[in-house]
Design a protein around this motif. Structure first.
Motif, short mmCIF file in Angstrom:
data_model
loop_
_atom_site.label_atom_id
_atom_site.label_comp_id
_atom_site.label_asym_id
_atom_site.label_seq_id
_atom_site.Cartn_x
_atom_site.Cartn_y
_atom_site.Cartn_z
N ASP A 133 75.83 -5.39 -18.37
CA ASP A 133 76.08 -4.21 -19.21
C ASP A 133 77.58 -4.10 -19.40
OD1 ASP A 133 73.52 -2.93 -19.69
OD2 ASP A 133 73.45 -2.61 -17.53
N LEU A 134 78.00 -4.01 -20.64
CA LEU A 134 79.43 -3.90 -20.91
C LEU A 134 79.62 -3.10 -22.18
CD1 LEU A 134 81.73 -5.25 -19.31
CD2 LEU A 134 81.75 -7.07 -20.99
N SER A 135 80.55 -2.16 -22.11
CA SER A 135 80.78 -1.29 -23.25
C SER A 135 82.28 -1.31 -23.56
CB SER A 135 80.32 0.11 -22.84
OG SER A 135 80.32 0.94 -23.91
N ILE A 136 82.63 -1.82 -24.73
CA ILE A 136 84.04 -2.04 -25.05
C ILE A 136 84.45 -1.12 -26.19
CG2 ILE A 136 85.66 -3.75 -25.97
CD1 ILE A 136 83.98 -5.85 -24.42
N ASP A 137 85.43 -0.28 -25.94
CA ASP A 137 85.88 0.66 -26.97
C ASP A 137 86.76 -0.02 -28.00
OD1 ASP A 137 84.54 2.87 -26.08
OD2 ASP A 137 86.14 3.46 -24.70
N ALA A 138 86.80 0.57 -29.18
CA ALA A 138 87.63 0.05 -30.27
C ALA A 138 89.09 -0.01 -29.81
CB ALA A 138 87.51 0.94 -31.49
N LYS A 139 89.79 -1.03 -30.23
CA LYS A 139 91.22 -1.23 -30.03
C LYS A 139 91.62 -1.58 -28.59
CE LYS A 139 92.03 1.49 -34.04
NZ LYS A 139 91.15 0.56 -34.80
N GLU A 140 90.62 -1.83 -27.75
CA GLU A 140 90.96 -2.23 -26.39
C GLU A 140 91.17 -3.73 -26.29
OE1 GLU A 140 88.31 -0.58 -23.47
OE2 GLU A 140 89.67 1.14 -23.46
#
Ligand code: ATP
Length: 366
Positions: free
Chosen positions: A23-30
């Motif tokens: 499970d991985l959640s990557i925010d915009a611009k990171e």
């Protein structure tokens, strides 16, 4: 919703489980780095985001769109995922000049300002004077920079980079880390970066996903991963020189908690976070080299812990010492200029709050 979401992703190649329940959640611009040893599943994870591998189970979402789900029979191919990719093994067009290699994507898509855009990325990557050359007239490092330029010029919102600096020499790698970091701030793109180099991960990332044997070990900011490693694997993998680790048993004497490292060596555990530990518990103690202070014994003759210098390893601004501490040898790092030599007696000081303690499952006690 985050920009890129991996939901319970598993990828098997025959009997090999390359990625398990990720499970991985990557925010915009990171700037997110997948970090781990060879074979831990980081490239496979990146390739699944790109659409080059199909997960065995789970879902992938990019910008609120499900791009892969086996159950829902969804598979969006790489070309439609609107992301740029740079791989370790890049392939430049041998019959095109550097300029045309970089400009290729812009040309076939009839984009405006091709010359200016190509020149700009070539400047950033310090290959502007190579634009007329052909790939076989370039060094490996120069070819790699052309491969990066070719993707950057397309101005994607999402960039996937798999060990893109691996062919560069140490100096150029350092410079390119700085350039990529600046570039990330400038472009405002979301980057997923794969590396096995912990220094690269620590210096460039907003978040690091540490992986081992297909399993996510920790997902946090670089300083957290360093200061609060979630488990023994992360503690060992991050940090150079590596953390000092000792198996120990917890003792309680007149209400005072101690880690018994050996028959001769007991370490006081004064920090409150250890109060819940019970006597007899099997634990692991971790102490980073820079959290141990050594001084000539004459400065502190009554010190609680004492040792003897085994060897002195000067490394410019940082000096490393191997120190015999009763029946253990520890690594200590100090700033340069310590007046200590092999066989000198030293006082050892360790601040209680810097001691990391892992339970019998290898998990950090916070
Ligand atoms: P490296 O840093 O060496 O590239 P990695 O962390 O990126 O390693 P992956 O390439 O994702 O690791 O591989 C994870 C596991 O899956 C390894 O055991 C690898 O051998 C296996 N694997 C990867 N691709 C395939 C494939 N196409 N067929 C069979 N096994 C594969």
């Amino acid at each position: 919703m985050a920009e890129i979401v991996l939901k319970n992703i598993t990828k098997k190649f025959g009997d090999v489980t390359a990625v398990k329940n990720l499970d991985l959640s990557i925010d915009a611009k990171e700037f997110t780095t997948l970090l781990g040893p060879s074979g831990c599943g980081k490239s496979t994870t990146l390739r699944m985001v790109a659409g080059l591998e199909r997960p065995t189970a789970g879902e992938i979402w990019i910008k609120d769109e499900c791009v892969y789900s086996k159950e829902k029979n969804i598979y969006v191919p790489p070309g439609k995922r609107k992301l740029g990719m740079v791989f370790q093994s890049y392939a430049l067009w041998p019959h095109l000049t550097v300029f045309d290699n970089i400009a290729f994507g812009l040309q076939i898509n009839n984009k405006p300002d091709i010359k200016a855009k190509t020149k700009k990325v070539a400047d950033i990557l310090a290959i502007a004077d190579l634009l007329e050359r052909y790939p076989n007239e370039l060094s490996g490092g120069q070819q790699q920079r052309v491969a990066i330029a070719r993707v950057l010029v397309m101005d994607y919102d999402i960039l996937l980079l798999d060990e893109p600096l691996s062919n560069l020499d140490a100096q150029l790698r350092m410079d390119m880390r700085a350039e990529l970091k600046r570039l990330h701030n400038e472009l405002n793109s979301t980057i997923i970066y794969v590396t096995h180099d912990q220094l690269e991960a620590l210096t460039m990332s907003s978040n690091i996903a540490v992986m081992n044997s297909g399993l996510l070990q920790q997902y946090a900011g670089p300083m957290d991963v360093y200061d609060q490693p979630a488990n023994l694997f992360t503690a060992k993998f991050i940090g150079n020189p590596p953390i000092n680790l000792f198996e120990a048993e917890l003792k309680i004497e007149t209400g005072v908690r101690k880690a018994k490292l050996s028959q001769k060596l007991e370490l006081l555990l004064a920090d409150k976070k250890f109060d819940a530990l019970e006597a007899g518990a099997e634990i692991n103690i971790g102490i980073r080299p820079e959290d141990i202070e050594i001084r000539p014994i004459a400065e502190s003759p009554d010190a609680k812990y004492k040792g003897e210098i085994y060897s002195v390893l000067p490394a410019g601004s940082e000096w490393y010492f191997k120190v015999v501490w009763e029946d253990k040898i520890i690594t200590v790092s100090e700033h340069s200029g310590m007046d200590l030599e092999q066989d000198d007696q030293v006082a050892i000081n360790i601040e209680a709050e810097t001691i990391k303690l892992f339970d019998n499952q290898g998990l950090l006690i916070k």
